[in-house]
Write a protein that holds these residues in place. Structure first.
Motif, PDB file in Angstrom:
ATOM      1  N   PRO A 167       0.833  -1.186   0.000  1.00  0.00           N
ATOM      2  CA  PRO A 167       0.000   0.000   0.000  1.00  0.00           C
ATOM      3  C   PRO A 167       0.876   1.247   0.000  1.00  0.00           C
ATOM      4  O   PRO A 167       2.074   1.178   0.300  1.00  0.00           O
ATOM      5  CB  PRO A 167      -0.757  -0.114   1.325  1.00  0.00           C
ATOM      6  CG  PRO A 167       0.243  -0.750   2.239  1.00  0.00           C
ATOM      7  CD  PRO A 167       1.061  -1.696   1.373  1.00  0.00           C
ATOM      8  N   SER A 168       0.285   2.379  -0.338  1.00  0.00           N
ATOM      9  CA  SER A 168       0.988   3.645  -0.205  1.00  0.00           C
ATOM     10  C   SER A 168       0.740   4.210   1.191  1.00  0.00           C
ATOM     11  O   SER A 168      -0.167   3.768   1.906  1.00  0.00           O
ATOM     12  CB  SER A 168       0.500   4.646  -1.250  1.00  0.00           C
ATOM     13  OG  SER A 168      -0.845   5.027  -0.984  1.00  0.00           O
ATOM     14  N   SER A 169       1.534   5.188   1.581  1.00  0.00           N
ATOM     15  CA  SER A 169       1.365   5.791   2.901  1.00  0.00           C
ATOM     16  C   SER A 169      -0.004   6.455   3.030  1.00  0.00           C
ATOM     17  O   SER A 169      -0.659   6.368   4.077  1.00  0.00           O
ATOM     18  CB  SER A 169       2.473   6.813   3.168  1.00  0.00           C
ATOM     19  OG  SER A 169       2.429   7.866   2.213  1.00  0.00           O
ATOM     20  N   LEU A 170      -0.463   7.094   1.966  1.00  0.00           N
ATOM     21  CA  LEU A 170      -1.750   7.767   2.014  1.00  0.00           C
ATOM     22  C   LEU A 170      -2.895   6.758   2.072  1.00  0.00           C
ATOM     23  O   LEU A 170      -3.926   7.002   2.699  1.00  0.00           O
ATOM     24  CB  LEU A 170      -1.921   8.691   0.807  1.00  0.00           C
ATOM     25  CG  LEU A 170      -3.025   9.740   0.932  1.00  0.00           C
ATOM     26  CD1 LEU A 170      -2.745  10.678   2.098  1.00  0.00           C
ATOM     27  CD2 LEU A 170      -3.160  10.534  -0.352  1.00  0.00           C
ATOM     28  N   ALA A 171      -2.713   5.604   1.430  1.00  0.00           N
ATOM     29  CA  ALA A 171      -3.720   4.550   1.515  1.00  0.00           C
ATOM     30  C   ALA A 171      -3.874   4.075   2.958  1.00  0.00           C
ATOM     31  O   ALA A 171      -4.991   3.873   3.440  1.00  0.00           O
ATOM     32  CB  ALA A 171      -3.328   3.382   0.605  1.00  0.00           C
ATOM     33  N   VAL A 172      -2.751   3.904   3.642  1.00  0.00           N
ATOM     34  CA  VAL A 172      -2.798   3.490   5.043  1.00  0.00           C
ATOM     35  C   VAL A 172      -3.459   4.564   5.889  1.00  0.00           C
ATOM     36  O   VAL A 172      -4.293   4.278   6.759  1.00  0.00           O
ATOM     37  CB  VAL A 172      -1.389   3.160   5.564  1.00  0.00           C
ATOM     38  CG1 VAL A 172      -1.423   2.868   7.065  1.00  0.00           C
ATOM     39  CG2 VAL A 172      -0.800   1.974   4.814  1.00  0.00           C
ATOM     40  N   ASP A 173      -3.117   5.820   5.651  1.00  0.00           N
ATOM     41  CA  ASP A 173      -3.715   6.922   6.411  1.00  0.00           C
ATOM     42  C   ASP A 173      -5.230   6.926   6.254  1.00  0.00           C
ATOM     43  O   ASP A 173      -5.972   7.097   7.227  1.00  0.00           O
ATOM     44  CB  ASP A 173      -3.154   8.266   5.945  1.00  0.00           C
ATOM     45  CG  ASP A 173      -1.695   8.471   6.337  1.00  0.00           C
ATOM     46  OD1 ASP A 173      -1.211   7.711   7.199  1.00  0.00           O
ATOM     47  OD2 ASP A 173      -1.055   9.373   5.769  1.00  0.00           O
ATOM     48  N   LEU A 174      -5.702   6.755   5.027  1.00  0.00           N
ATOM     49  CA  LEU A 174      -7.142   6.767   4.778  1.00  0.00           C
ATOM     50  C   LEU A 174      -7.817   5.559   5.419  1.00  0.00           C
ATOM     51  O   LEU A 174      -8.922   5.670   5.957  1.00  0.00           O
ATOM     52  CB  LEU A 174      -7.419   6.804   3.276  1.00  0.00           C
ATOM     53  CG  LEU A 174      -8.896   6.854   2.862  1.00  0.00           C
ATOM     54  CD1 LEU A 174      -9.603   8.042   3.496  1.00  0.00           C
ATOM     55  CD2 LEU A 174      -9.019   6.910   1.342  1.00  0.00           C
ATOM     56  N   ALA A 175      -7.159   4.394   5.360  1.00  0.00           N
ATOM     57  CA  ALA A 175      -7.725   3.201   5.996  1.00  0.00           C
ATOM     58  C   ALA A 175      -7.876   3.408   7.496  1.00  0.00           C
ATOM     59  O   ALA A 175      -8.899   3.052   8.091  1.00  0.00           O
ATOM     60  CB  ALA A 175      -6.837   1.990   5.706  1.00  0.00           C
ATOM     61  N   VAL A 176      -6.864   3.985   8.120  1.00  0.00           N
ATOM     62  CA  VAL A 176      -6.931   4.256   9.565  1.00  0.00           C
ATOM     63  C   VAL A 176      -8.049   5.247   9.860  1.00  0.00           C
ATOM     64  O   VAL A 176      -8.833   5.074  10.804  1.00  0.00           O
ATOM     65  CB  VAL A 176      -5.571   4.780  10.068  1.00  0.00           C
ATOM     66  CG1 VAL A 176      -5.691   5.262  11.508  1.00  0.00           C
ATOM     67  CG2 VAL A 176      -4.506   3.697   9.961  1.00  0.00           C
TER      68      VAL A 176
END
Length: 285
Positions: A243-252
């Protein structure tokens, strides 16, 4: 209408031996999406399931949430073809009476490629505030999935990729139950298009939100794919790559369960681990 695959002549070199042969390639053509007759987006896609692609795109953009909000989708005859012929590369979406049409400005128009989705549209707040179905409350019962079930999904996805077998050049997205049953699979040259086709078909079949499903994708997990999962009410997104960092941020931010590097019995859980039936507490190094 464009075909899913096309044939091209290639020169093949194997161990110094040179030969010519036809090769099967995945087709890639532009498709313009119009909303109420106004241009909205252009995407490079593999022809097929075009109406589902348009519907799924509008779900991810917060325009549609149910089949009742959709009047119809049609191809625009003579949009770009010579002599007024229908290219089947332009679709016009009409909303049902009473459904508000968003203001379409030059800033809102987007060009999407087969690889990146909505480049530059990275607003965590926008997705969080426009999602119709909060992931923690959209399901009748809490979603729980066994890691062993997740581990089996990549092979099941790969086995169902019919066009990939002939071309080796397509991404895929598949929808599974939490027990690992395959519900739907779509292939496309663009991973975000494959997801839009999945979501669009669910909207057409009046199955949104997909609150008890797992979305499996064949590539990496980008911000756009997390966005599309959240907007469709999908609680679990799994990818075979990173995943990308922004994908992880949005998931959280949204409570999505995000799994990456799903290969064999190995996986990384980046967010939403509460939905995984883990037998032991996670350790930290």
């Amino acid at each position: 209408m464009g075909r899913v695959t096309e044939r091209r002549r290639v020169i093949r070199i194997r161990d110094g031996a040179v030969s010519t042969r036809p090769d099967t390639l995945v087709a890639e053509e532009p498709m313009e999406i119009r909303l109420g007759g106004k241009p909205l987006a252009i995407t490079m896609r593999t022809p097929g399931d075009d109406f589902a692609l348009a519907a799924g795109f509008l779900v991810s953009e917060g325009v549609l949430a149910s089949a009742a909000e959709l009047a119809n989708i049609v191809y625009c005859a003579g949009a770009t073809g010579e002599g007024g012929s229908n290219t089947y590369n332009v679709v016009d979406v009409r909303l049902a009476d009473g459904v508000p049409v968003p203001d379409i400005t030059l800033e809102r128009n987007v060009y999407t490629t087969s690889s990146c989705g909505l480049c530059g549209k990275a607003s965590l707040d926008a997705v969080r505030t426009t999602a119709r179905w909060p992931l923690d409350t959209s399901a009748d019962t809490p979603v729980r999935i066994e890691p062993a079930t997740l581990s089996a999904l990549p092979d099941r996805l790969r086995a169902a990729q019919r066009v990939f077998e002939r071309t080796g050049g397509l991404h895929a997205a598949a929808l599974f139950t939490t027990d690992g049953e395959l519900l739907d699979i779509r292939e496309d040259v663009g991973r975000h298009n494959a997801v839009d086709k999945i979501v669009g078909r669910a909207l057409q079949q009046r199955r949104l939100p997909l609150s008890s499903c797992v979305l499996m994708v064949s590539g990496r997990a980008s911000f756009e794919l997390v966005q599309k999962a959240v907007m469709a009410g999908i609680p679990v997104l799994a990818a075979v790559s990173a995943p990308s960092s922004l994908a992880v941020d949005l998931a959280v931010e949204t409570g999505l369960t995000l799994v990456g590097f799903l290969r064999g019995t190995s996986m990384n859980v980046y967010a939403g681990e509460h939905r995984l039936a883990l037998s032991a507490a996670a350790s930290t190094d």
